[in-house]
Design a protein around this motif. Structure first.
Motif, PDB file in Angstrom:
ATOM      1  N   ILE A  67       3.916 -15.282  25.931  1.00 12.41           N
ATOM      2  CA  ILE A  67       3.552 -16.524  25.241  1.00 12.41           C
ATOM      3  C   ILE A  67       3.604 -16.319  23.729  1.00 12.41           C
ATOM      4  N   GLY A  68       3.015 -15.229  23.277  1.00 14.26           N
ATOM      5  CA  GLY A  68       2.915 -14.986  21.835  1.00 14.26           C
ATOM      6  C   GLY A  68       4.236 -14.690  21.157  1.00 14.26           C
ATOM      7  N   PHE A  69       5.109 -13.975  21.841  1.00 20.19           N
ATOM      8  CA  PHE A  69       6.371 -13.574  21.228  1.00 20.19           C
ATOM      9  C   PHE A  69       7.577 -14.342  21.760  1.00 20.19           C
ATOM     10  N   ASN A  70       7.331 -15.262  22.715  1.00 24.98           N
ATOM     11  CA  ASN A  70       8.406 -16.065  23.295  1.00 24.98           C
ATOM     12  C   ASN A  70       9.562 -15.189  23.772  1.00 24.98           C
ATOM     13  N   GLU A  71       9.185 -14.166  24.499  1.00 22.52           N
ATOM     14  CA  GLU A  71      10.142 -13.181  24.995  1.00 22.52           C
ATOM     15  C   GLU A  71       9.647 -12.658  26.332  1.00 22.52           C
ATOM     16  N   LYS A  72      10.557 -12.234  27.181  1.00 22.76           N
ATOM     17  CA  LYS A  72      10.192 -11.698  28.499  1.00 22.76           C
ATOM     18  C   LYS A  72       9.997 -10.192  28.407  1.00 22.76           C
ATOM     19  N   PHE A  73       8.899  -9.696  28.977  1.00 26.69           N
ATOM     20  CA  PHE A  73       8.602  -8.266  29.018  1.00 26.69           C
ATOM     21  C   PHE A  73       8.380  -7.862  30.470  1.00 26.69           C
ATOM     22  N   SER A  74       8.738  -6.629  30.797  1.00 27.96           N
ATOM     23  CA  SER A  74       8.575  -6.153  32.171  1.00 27.96           C
ATOM     24  C   SER A  74       7.394  -5.190  32.275  1.00 27.96           C
ATOM     25  N   LEU A  75       6.913  -5.015  33.486  1.00 26.08           N
ATOM     26  CA  LEU A  75       5.846  -4.054  33.730  1.00 26.08           C
ATOM     27  C   LEU A  75       6.327  -2.640  33.396  1.00 26.08           C
ATOM     28  N   ASP A  76       7.587  -2.329  33.716  1.00 25.40           N
ATOM     29  CA  ASP A  76       8.150  -1.012  33.373  1.00 25.40           C
ATOM     30  C   ASP A  76       8.082  -0.768  31.874  1.00 25.40           C
ATOM     31  N   TRP A  77       8.384  -1.783  31.076  1.00 23.94           N
ATOM     32  CA  TRP A  77       8.327  -1.659  29.616  1.00 23.94           C
ATOM     33  C   TRP A  77       6.886  -1.390  29.172  1.00 23.94           C
ATOM     34  N   LEU A  78       5.942  -2.140  29.746  1.00 28.56           N
ATOM     35  CA  LEU A  78       4.531  -1.987  29.390  1.00 28.56           C
ATOM     36  C   LEU A  78       4.051  -0.574  29.692  1.00 28.56           C
ATOM     37  N   VAL A  79       4.384  -0.068  30.861  1.00 28.65           N
ATOM     38  CA  VAL A  79       3.995   1.293  31.254  1.00 28.65           C
ATOM     39  C   VAL A  79       4.645   2.305  30.322  1.00 28.65           C
ATOM     40  N   TRP A  80       5.930   2.149  30.035  1.00 22.48           N
ATOM     41  CA  TRP A  80       6.641   3.067  29.145  1.00 22.48           C
ATOM     42  C   TRP A  80       6.005   3.099  27.754  1.00 22.48           C
ATOM     43  N   LYS A  81       5.694   1.931  27.211  1.00 22.79           N
ATOM     44  CA  LYS A  81       5.193   1.858  25.835  1.00 22.79           C
ATOM     45  C   LYS A  81       3.734   2.275  25.692  1.00 22.79           C
ATOM     46  N   TYR A  82       2.899   1.918  26.655  1.00 27.80           N
ATOM     47  CA  TYR A  82       1.462   2.094  26.462  1.00 27.80           C
ATOM     48  C   TYR A  82       0.787   3.105  27.372  1.00 27.80           C
ATOM     49  N   ILE A  83       1.442   3.546  28.418  1.00 26.91           N
ATOM     50  CA  ILE A  83       0.815   4.513  29.318  1.00 26.91           C
ATOM     51  C   ILE A  83       1.585   5.826  29.345  1.00 26.91           C
ATOM     52  N   LYS A  84       2.892   5.757  29.446  1.00 25.74           N
ATOM     53  CA  LYS A  84       3.706   6.975  29.517  1.00 25.74           C
ATOM     54  C   LYS A  84       4.351   7.317  28.182  1.00 25.74           C
ATOM     55  N   ASN A  85       3.873   6.731  27.125  1.00 25.90           N
ATOM     56  CA  ASN A  85       4.387   7.013  25.796  1.00 25.90           C
ATOM     57  C   ASN A  85       4.127   8.490  25.471  1.00 25.90           C
ATOM     58  N   PRO A  86       5.161   9.256  25.119  1.00 27.48           N
ATOM     59  CA  PRO A  86       4.954  10.688  24.866  1.00 27.48           C
ATOM     60  C   PRO A  86       4.041  10.977  23.673  1.00 27.48           C
ATOM     61  N   LEU A  87       3.787   9.989  22.832  1.00 30.76           N
ATOM     62  CA  LEU A  87       2.892  10.196  21.693  1.00 30.76           C
ATOM     63  C   LEU A  87       1.417  10.129  22.091  1.00 30.76           C
ATOM     64  N   LEU A  88       1.120   9.544  23.244  1.00 29.94           N
ATOM     65  CA  LEU A  88      -0.269   9.483  23.711  1.00 29.94           C
ATOM     66  C   LEU A  88      -0.707  10.859  24.172  1.00 29.94           C
ATOM     67  N   LYS A  89      -1.845  11.298  23.696  1.00 27.42           N
ATOM     68  CA  LYS A  89      -2.300  12.653  23.996  1.00 27.42           C
ATOM     69  C   LYS A  89      -2.899  12.774  25.393  1.00 27.42           C
ATOM     70  N   GLU A  90      -3.458  11.717  25.905  1.00 31.40           N
ATOM     71  CA  GLU A  90      -4.120  11.799  27.207  1.00 31.40           C
ATOM     72  C   GLU A  90      -3.600  10.757  28.189  1.00 31.40           C
ATOM     73  N   ASN A  91      -2.457  10.176  27.894  1.00 32.56           N
ATOM     74  CA  ASN A  91      -1.903   9.106  28.735  1.00 32.56           C
ATOM     75  C   ASN A  91      -2.890   7.963  28.938  1.00 32.56           C
ATOM     76  N   LYS A  92      -3.725   7.738  27.946  1.00 28.49           N
ATOM     77  CA  LYS A  92      -4.656   6.616  27.983  1.00 28.49           C
ATOM     78  C   LYS A  92      -4.229   5.639  26.907  1.00 28.49           C
ATOM     79  N   PRO A  93      -3.961   4.405  27.288  1.00 24.25           N
ATOM     80  CA  PRO A  93      -3.469   3.445  26.303  1.00 24.25           C
ATOM     81  C   PRO A  93      -4.494   3.143  25.211  1.00 24.25           C
TER      82      PRO A  93
END
Length: 133
Positions: free
Chosen positions: A23-49
């Motif tokens: 809604i906010g960005f008027n763009e489609k996002f996938s669950l895979d993208w969300l997981v990649w960016k916020y849960i499995k992001n290699p910069l996260l030290k504890e895999n906690k978003p």
């Protein structure tokens, strides 16, 4: 009433976050993208978003959020823990009510307690006015 809290992106939260981002960005996002960016992001030290949500208490719905990506930054040969704010969004029905500012203020308080020394952002034209306040 609205409360701000760090969320873990469980199934329900992830669905609400995806809907709000779309809604906010008027763009489609996938669950895979969300997981990649916020849960499995290699910069996260504890895999906690590092995602903070404004939750409307009566409906228990996420109406705004800000996410952060951690970095170790070298400044004058000194490493400091920093976070970059990204994907700040408030549902259109709740804009101009101070929610954007509330999310940022509460997130920064919590991030400071977690040991982060610097918060930075590369704002766009939509977020710049809220960040300047």
């Amino acid at each position: 009433m609205v409360t701000v809290q760090r969320i873990e992106l469980n199934k329900s939260e992830s669905e609400q976050v995806l809907e709000l981002l779309e809604i906010g960005f008027n763009e489609k996002f996938s669950l895979d993208w969300l997981v990649w960016k916020y849960i499995k992001n290699p910069l996260l030290k504890e895999n906690k978003p590092l995602v903070y949500a404004a939750i409307h208490e009566e409906s228990n719905k996420i109406i705004g959020l800000s996410s952060f990506v951690p970095y170790d930054i070298n400044i004058n040969d000194r490493i400091i823990s920093a976070v970059q704010a990204c994907d700040l969004v408030v549902h259109p029905s709740y804009r101009n009510k101070g929610i954007f500012t509330l999310i940022v203020q509460e997130a920064i308080k919590d991030l400071k307690k977690a040991g982060f020394k610097l918060v930075f952002v590369f704002p766009n034209f939509n977020s710049m006015p809220g960040l300047l306040k």
